[in-house]
Design a protein around this motif. Structure first.
Motif, PDB file in Angstrom:
ATOM      1  N   ASP A   1      61.518   3.811 100.558  1.00 44.72           N
ATOM      2  CA  ASP A   1      61.491   5.288 100.647  1.00 44.72           C
ATOM      3  C   ASP A   1      60.662   5.425 101.874  1.00 44.72           C
ATOM      4  O   ASP A   1      59.671   6.096 101.946  1.00 44.72           O
ATOM      5  N   PHE A   2      61.607   4.958 102.785  1.00 40.43           N
ATOM      6  CA  PHE A   2      60.764   5.096 104.271  1.00 40.43           C
ATOM      7  C   PHE A   2      59.695   6.543 104.237  1.00 40.43           C
ATOM      8  O   PHE A   2      58.741   7.183 104.474  1.00 40.43           O
ATOM      9  N   LEU A   3      60.934   8.003 103.871  1.00 44.92           N
ATOM     10  CA  LEU A   3      60.082   9.531 104.127  1.00 44.92           C
ATOM     11  C   LEU A   3      58.411   8.926 103.547  1.00 44.92           C
ATOM     12  O   LEU A   3      57.708   9.951 104.013  1.00 44.92           O
ATOM     13  N   ALA A   4      58.886   9.037 102.077  1.00 37.63           N
ATOM     14  CA  ALA A   4      57.429   8.629 101.469  1.00 37.63           C
ATOM     15  C   ALA A   4      56.239   7.971 102.402  1.00 37.63           C
ATOM     16  O   ALA A   4      55.072   8.316 102.859  1.00 37.63           O
ATOM     17  N   GLU A   5      56.674   7.072 102.668  1.00 37.44           N
ATOM     18  CA  GLU A   5      55.756   5.788 103.726  1.00 37.44           C
ATOM     19  C   GLU A   5      55.140   6.951 104.839  1.00 37.44           C
ATOM     20  O   GLU A   5      54.081   6.864 105.285  1.00 37.44           O
ATOM     21  N   VAL A   6      56.159   8.367 105.225  1.00 39.21           N
ATOM     22  CA  VAL A   6      55.619   9.005 106.116  1.00 39.21           C
ATOM     23  C   VAL A   6      54.730   9.995 106.032  1.00 39.21           C
ATOM     24  O   VAL A   6      53.832  10.433 106.636  1.00 39.21           O
ATOM     25  N   ILE A   7      54.811  10.459 104.851  1.00 40.18           N
ATOM     26  CA  ILE A   7      53.868  11.539 104.407  1.00 40.18           C
ATOM     27  C   ILE A   7      52.572  10.880 103.968  1.00 40.18           C
ATOM     28  O   ILE A   7      51.371  11.491 104.088  1.00 40.18           O
ATOM     29  N   ARG A   8      53.075   9.627 102.894  1.00 40.89           N
ATOM     30  CA  ARG A   8      51.649   9.032 103.056  1.00 40.89           C
ATOM     31  C   ARG A   8      50.772   7.883 104.023  1.00 40.89           C
ATOM     32  O   ARG A   8      49.414   8.527 104.468  1.00 40.89           O
ATOM     33  N   SER A   9      51.221   7.996 105.587  1.00 43.45           N
ATOM     34  CA  SER A   9      50.775   7.973 106.687  1.00 43.45           C
ATOM     35  C   SER A   9      50.185   8.574 107.364  1.00 43.45           C
ATOM     36  O   SER A   9      48.764   8.326 108.248  1.00 43.45           O
ATOM     37  N   PHE A  10      50.598  10.581 107.430  1.00 45.52           N
ATOM     38  CA  PHE A  10      50.475  10.866 108.084  1.00 45.52           C
ATOM     39  C   PHE A  10      49.585  11.653 107.197  1.00 45.52           C
ATOM     40  O   PHE A  10      49.105  12.879 107.602  1.00 45.52           O
ATOM     41  N   GLY A  11      48.616  11.704 105.885  1.00 47.36           N
ATOM     42  CA  GLY A  11      48.347  11.815 104.760  1.00 47.36           C
ATOM     43  C   GLY A  11      49.261  13.885 104.814  1.00 47.36           C
ATOM     44  O   GLY A  11      47.850  14.923 104.655  1.00 47.36           O
ATOM     45  N   LEU A  12      50.245  13.534 104.336  1.00 50.21           N
ATOM     46  CA  LEU A  12      50.695  15.240 103.958  1.00 50.21           C
ATOM     47  C   LEU A  12      51.321  15.708 102.875  1.00 50.21           C
ATOM     48  O   LEU A  12      51.070  14.641 102.157  1.00 50.21           O
ATOM     49  N   ASP A  13      51.061  16.758 102.610  1.00 49.78           N
ATOM     50  CA  ASP A  13      51.402  17.378 101.508  1.00 49.78           C
ATOM     51  C   ASP A  13      52.229  17.136 100.815  1.00 49.78           C
ATOM     52  O   ASP A  13      54.241  17.370 101.189  1.00 49.78           O
ATOM     53  N   PRO A  14      52.916  16.416  99.863  1.00 48.76           N
ATOM     54  CA  PRO A  14      53.563  15.399  99.324  1.00 48.76           C
ATOM     55  C   PRO A  14      54.763  16.351  99.031  1.00 48.76           C
ATOM     56  O   PRO A  14      55.848  15.921  98.915  1.00 48.76           O
ATOM     57  N   ARG A  15      54.266  17.884  98.920  1.00 45.23           N
ATOM     58  CA  ARG A  15      55.769  18.773  98.760  1.00 45.23           C
ATOM     59  C   ARG A  15      56.259  19.285  99.860  1.00 45.23           C
ATOM     60  O   ARG A  15      57.379  18.961  99.095  1.00 45.23           O
ATOM     61  N   SER A  16      56.289  18.194 100.867  1.00 43.86           N
ATOM     62  CA  SER A  16      56.382  18.584 101.932  1.00 43.86           C
ATOM     63  C   SER A  16      57.980  17.506 101.550  1.00 43.86           C
ATOM     64  O   SER A  16      58.737  17.681 102.657  1.00 43.86           O
ATOM     65  N   LEU A  17      58.215  16.486 100.955  1.00 46.51           N
ATOM     66  CA  LEU A  17      59.153  15.318 101.348  1.00 46.51           C
ATOM     67  C   LEU A  17      60.594  16.361 101.278  1.00 46.51           C
ATOM     68  O   LEU A  17      61.152  15.590 102.516  1.00 46.51           O
ATOM     69  N   PRO A  18      60.701  16.975 100.076  1.00 48.30           N
ATOM     70  CA  PRO A  18      62.305  17.311  99.958  1.00 48.30           C
ATOM     71  C   PRO A  18      62.706  18.012 101.385  1.00 48.30           C
ATOM     72  O   PRO A  18      63.179  18.130 102.067  1.00 48.30           O
ATOM     73  N   ALA A  19      61.941  19.191 102.149  1.00 51.20           N
ATOM     74  CA  ALA A  19      62.377  19.357 103.513  1.00 51.20           C
ATOM     75  C   ALA A  19      62.286  18.413 104.111  1.00 51.20           C
ATOM     76  O   ALA A  19      63.501  18.536 105.071  1.00 51.20           O
ATOM     77  N   LEU A  20      61.703  16.857 104.390  1.00 53.35           N
ATOM     78  CA  LEU A  20      61.797  15.949 105.053  1.00 53.35           C
ATOM     79  C   LEU A  20      63.195  15.580 105.241  1.00 53.35           C
ATOM     80  O   LEU A  20      64.221  15.270 106.213  1.00 53.35           O
TER      81      LEU A  20
END
Length: 298
Positions: A249-268
């Motif tokens: 899950d590439f985008l989940a790793e993107v969220i972890r790397s940038f320290g983003l809110d996990p709730r932004s995953l559906p939008a990504l």
């Protein structure tokens, strides 16, 4: 054909300089029209300053340029990359398009050029990691900009970028993946579809770099590339890792790397198209249409 004589001012080429740039600088320094230089090397064509193709060139043209400048052919081929293709008797196979990075035509850092006695316009071929002059801390995009100490993360990102290339067996691949990553950050920025945290960071950087409120920095592609560069390098690093496009899950790793809110995953998932480097024939390009464990609706 008579061998040309040495020019009164036989300038040396700059590293990775375009052929057109070098020939025009020779013409300027010797107060000759560029068509005269073209005639002396006998390519049968006109070279504008931003051109780098070999139409009309032969090995004899390289030898004549060497005579004009007092340099040997290997030295010219080393400095002017496009000449290497002409001098290579058995050219290497062309790499796949997905592994071929974009090469920009970029003005040579003005301070680097001045240190070599060059005060006119010089254009060189650069790859993504060369968009920053570390020595003078300048951005070498569409227009050259000094990098503010407040934006030192740009320098740190470039150091990581160069380290990534040094540690890779094929240095072309990370450069090609940077093109993919740059497309992703550009779309997130331009469509306001990126994570809110990144949008705020980029807007803050734009205001720092362009305090002129009369112009909209969001319309300046050079500034956009500059403010998104640190995140583009992070994405390049992630894309360079071995992965399976179905189970990773590439985008989940993107969220972890940038320290983003996990709730932004559906939008990504909705607004991100997987780069071609992550696809295989059985994997759709859009991550929201296929997720591990999902069932087909067909």
């Amino acid at each position: 054909m008579t061998r040309p004589r040495l020019l009164p001012v036989p300038l040396a080429p700059l590293p990775n300089e375009l052929i057109g740039s070098y020939l025009n600088r020779l013409a300027d320094a010797n107060r000759l029209p560029i068509r005269r230089i073209d005639a002396l090397i006998a390519t049968g064509r006109h070279h504008s300053r931003d051109k780098d193709d070999l139409t009309g060139w032969t090995l004899s043209s390289i030898e004549r340029l060497a005579a004009l400048t007092g340099r040997n052919s290997p030295a010219l081929i080393h400095a002017l990359p496009s000449l290497a293709a002409l001098a290579q008797p058995n050219p290497l196979p062309t790499p796949p398009a997905s592994l071929t990075p974009t090469a920009w035509k970029t003005k040579v850092c003005q301070l680097c050029a001045a240190s070599r006695g060059v005060h006119g316009l010089a254009v060189q071929r650069t790859y993504p990691h060369q968009r920053i002059c570390l020595q003078h801390q300048r951005w070498l995009g569409g227009r050259q900009l000094p990098i503010s100490p407040r934006f030192h993360e740009l320098i740190r990102a470039n150091i990581r970028h160069r380290r990534l290339l040094r540690g890779h067996r094929d240095p072309l691949q990370p450069s090609a993946l940077h093109d993919e990553a740059r497309t992703m950050t550009s779309r997130w920025f331009s469509n306001n579809n990126g994570p809110l945290e990144l949008q705020r960071t980029w807007d803050d950087r734009l205001q720092m770099l362009n305090p002129d409120t009369e112009s909209d920095p969001h319309d300046d592609r050079n500034l956009i590339e500059m403010v998104t560069y640190p995140e583009t390098v992070v994405l390049t690093t992630l894309l360079s890792k071995p992965h399976n496009p179905v189970h990773h899950d590439f985008l989940a790793e993107v969220i972890r790397s940038f320290g983003l809110d996990p709730r932004s995953l559906p939008a990504l998932h909705r607004h991100t198209t997987l780069p071609s480097s992550m696809r295989n024939p059985d994997t759709p390009s859009h991550p929201s249409r296929h997720r591990p464990g999902s069932k087909s609706t067909a």
